[in-house]
Design a protein around this motif. Structure first.
Motif, PDB file in Angstrom:
ATOM      1  N   ASP A  41       8.617   9.609   6.013  1.00 33.37           N
ATOM      2  CA  ASP A  41       7.319   9.375   5.560  1.00 33.37           C
ATOM      3  C   ASP A  41       6.559  10.769   5.184  1.00 33.37           C
ATOM      4  O   ASP A  41       7.130  11.864   5.490  1.00 33.37           O
ATOM      5  CB  ASP A  41       6.386   8.358   6.406  1.00 33.37           C
ATOM      6  N   CYS A  68       1.469   7.679   6.894  1.00 28.10           N
ATOM      7  CA  CYS A  68       1.346   8.206   5.583  1.00 28.10           C
ATOM      8  C   CYS A  68       0.352   7.293   4.698  1.00 28.10           C
ATOM      9  O   CYS A  68       0.170   7.590   3.550  1.00 28.10           O
ATOM     10  CB  CYS A  68       2.478   7.991   4.626  1.00 28.10           C
ATOM     11  N   LYS A  69      -0.497   6.482   5.310  1.00 32.48           N
ATOM     12  CA  LYS A  69      -1.497   5.519   4.616  1.00 32.48           C
ATOM     13  C   LYS A  69      -2.645   6.361   3.733  1.00 32.48           C
ATOM     14  O   LYS A  69      -2.903   5.878   2.859  1.00 32.48           O
ATOM     15  CB  LYS A  69      -2.162   4.658   5.625  1.00 32.48           C
ATOM     16  N   ASN A  70      -2.816   7.592   4.441  1.00 32.18           N
ATOM     17  CA  ASN A  70      -3.726   8.435   3.685  1.00 32.18           C
ATOM     18  C   ASN A  70      -3.317   9.333   2.907  1.00 32.18           C
ATOM     19  O   ASN A  70      -4.176  10.117   2.311  1.00 32.18           O
ATOM     20  CB  ASN A  70      -4.876   8.885   4.926  1.00 32.18           C
ATOM     21  N   ALA A  71      -1.990   9.310   2.615  1.00 34.25           N
ATOM     22  CA  ALA A  71      -1.401  10.258   1.515  1.00 34.25           C
ATOM     23  C   ALA A  71      -1.771   9.861   0.248  1.00 34.25           C
ATOM     24  O   ALA A  71      -2.339   8.798  -0.061  1.00 34.25           O
ATOM     25  CB  ALA A  71       0.033  10.275   1.719  1.00 34.25           C
ATOM     26  N   GLU A  72      -1.873  10.786  -0.823  1.00 34.83           N
ATOM     27  CA  GLU A  72      -2.259  10.609  -2.016  1.00 34.83           C
ATOM     28  C   GLU A  72      -1.339   9.518  -2.699  1.00 34.83           C
ATOM     29  O   GLU A  72      -1.745   8.599  -3.409  1.00 34.83           O
ATOM     30  CB  GLU A  72      -2.196  11.779  -2.805  1.00 34.83           C
ATOM     31  N   GLU A  73      -0.070   9.552  -2.371  1.00 41.90           N
ATOM     32  CA  GLU A  73       0.907   8.531  -2.958  1.00 41.90           C
ATOM     33  C   GLU A  73       1.705   8.156  -1.524  1.00 41.90           C
ATOM     34  O   GLU A  73       3.028   8.856  -1.648  1.00 41.90           O
ATOM     35  CB  GLU A  73       1.933   9.233  -4.179  1.00 41.90           C
ATOM     36  N   PRO A  74       1.449   7.217  -0.994  1.00 47.86           N
ATOM     37  CA  PRO A  74       2.183   7.000   0.440  1.00 47.86           C
ATOM     38  C   PRO A  74       3.735   6.636   0.009  1.00 47.86           C
ATOM     39  O   PRO A  74       4.034   5.929  -0.741  1.00 47.86           O
ATOM     40  CB  PRO A  74       1.494   5.965   0.913  1.00 47.86           C
ATOM     41  N   LYS A  92      -3.037   7.275  18.614  1.00 45.85           N
ATOM     42  CA  LYS A  92      -3.807   6.111  17.886  1.00 45.85           C
ATOM     43  C   LYS A  92      -5.124   5.476  18.950  1.00 45.85           C
ATOM     44  O   LYS A  92      -4.502   5.424  20.181  1.00 45.85           O
ATOM     45  CB  LYS A  92      -3.072   4.902  17.451  1.00 45.85           C
ATOM     46  N   GLY A 147       3.407  11.330   5.317  1.00 43.33           N
ATOM     47  CA  GLY A 147       2.221  11.780   6.023  1.00 43.33           C
ATOM     48  C   GLY A 147       2.173  13.059   6.633  1.00 43.33           C
ATOM     49  O   GLY A 147       3.106  13.959   6.370  1.00 43.33           O
ATOM     50  N   THR A 161       0.857  -1.119  -0.220  1.00 44.45           N
ATOM     51  CA  THR A 161       0.071  -0.083  -0.075  1.00 44.45           C
ATOM     52  C   THR A 161       0.692   1.272   0.005  1.00 44.45           C
ATOM     53  O   THR A 161       0.279   2.347   0.100  1.00 44.45           O
ATOM     54  CB  THR A 161      -0.950  -0.034   1.292  1.00 44.45           C
ATOM     55  N   ASP A 212       2.197   3.347   8.920  1.00 42.95           N
ATOM     56  CA  ASP A 212       0.776   3.964   9.277  1.00 42.95           C
ATOM     57  C   ASP A 212       0.472   5.368   9.022  1.00 42.95           C
ATOM     58  O   ASP A 212      -0.640   5.929   8.781  1.00 42.95           O
ATOM     59  CB  ASP A 212       0.605   3.283  10.483  1.00 42.95           C
TER      60      ASP A 212
END
Length: 272
Positions: free
Chosen positions: A197, A158-164, A218, A199, A122, A156
């Motif tokens: 990262d 950067c998981k929601n970044a456009e390009e992790p 978290k 993120g 991912t 974890d």
């Protein structure tokens, strides 16, 4: 407190003995290890079952897939050794250190990450290794654990970044040193591992406390990963720091490690 909206925890620390890299010594490390020590017995039993199952599976699969079962057994052994060391560390006894190939530890950590991600990762992992780096003084299993923890956090984050994207970089960083080593002499930390990262970064209100036990953003986190990283790195006479590059949108975690004695001697001899 993530699970109790409106509540906060305040901790007070005396930083007068902080070292040159800003990493405060001390007491919280015992709290970090207390929980894992209690759980050690319960964890070891299923680990033995996992190892046995992997060995049985290895007899039934082809040579092509055996690398995965070897990875399972190797990781089980490493985790079991780490648990034993946690138990010993409760008595403030640091694990032994030796000359380590930093890139072998990094490659092992990356293999574990890739296996966890499966066939469809991912994120994009970028490696920027300096192959000329000499051996460092550390714990091979401890280094792998530290890198796995930091890589897992970076993925974890950067998981929601456009390009992790996660980058692991090694380099020689001359000039960094502890003010005083155990024998009273300055101890240089010239080898740097940086995990970055893209993120959003750590909440500014938490940045000064992320290495303290039970501090986490978290909902399901325990707040023990980064304190354990700090403990393992300090046991190798190293230091771990973090910073945020707002201009480029990157969060960096840096591990600074000493050279192995033979490599240190060669470095001194090569100076004019």
């Amino acid at each position: 407190m993530a699970d109790s909206p409106g509540w906060q925890v305040v901790t007070l620390h005396d930083n007068t003995a902080a070292d040159a890299l800003g990493d405060d010594p001390g007491a919280p490390d015992d709290a970090v290890l207390r929980g894992p020590e209690i759980m050690a017995h319960e964890i070891k039993n299923p680990l033995a079952g996992i190892r046995g199952a992997a060995q049985l599976l290895a007899r039934k699969i082809g040579e092509r897939d055996r690398a995965l079962t070897d990875l399972i057994t190797g990781e089980v052994d490493r985790i079991a050794n780490l648990i034993e060391r946690m138990q010993k560390l409760s008595g403030r006894t640091a694990p032994p250190v030796e000359a380590c190939n930093l890139h072998e530890a990094a490659r092992r950590a990356i293999d574990v990450m890739n296996a966890a991600e499966g066939v469809r990762p991912t994120f994009r992992l970028v490696e920027e290794f300096d192959p000329s780096l000499p051996p460092v003084l550390g714990s091979p299993d401890g280094l792998v654990q530290v890198l796995i923890n930091l890589l897992t956090n970076a993925v974890d984050a950067c998981k929601n970044a456009e390009e992790p994207r996660v980058t692991i970089r090694t380099r020689f960083a001359s000039g960094l040193q502890l003010q005083i080593a155990e024998d009273g002499a300055p101890l240089r930390l010239p080898i740097e591992v940086r995990i970055s990262d893209n993120g959003p970064g750590i909440d500014p209100a938490m940045r000064d406390h992320i290495f303290e036990p039970f501090v986490t953003s978290k909902n399901s986190g325990q707040g023990l990963g980064l304190p354990l990283v700090r403990k393992l790195v300090r046991d190798m006479n190293g230091r771990v720091t973090h910073d945020r590059d707002e201009e480029n949108g990157l969060t960096h975690f840096r591990i600074h490690l000493p050279l192995a004695p033979q490599a240190r001697a060669r470095t001194l001899e090569s100076r004019p």
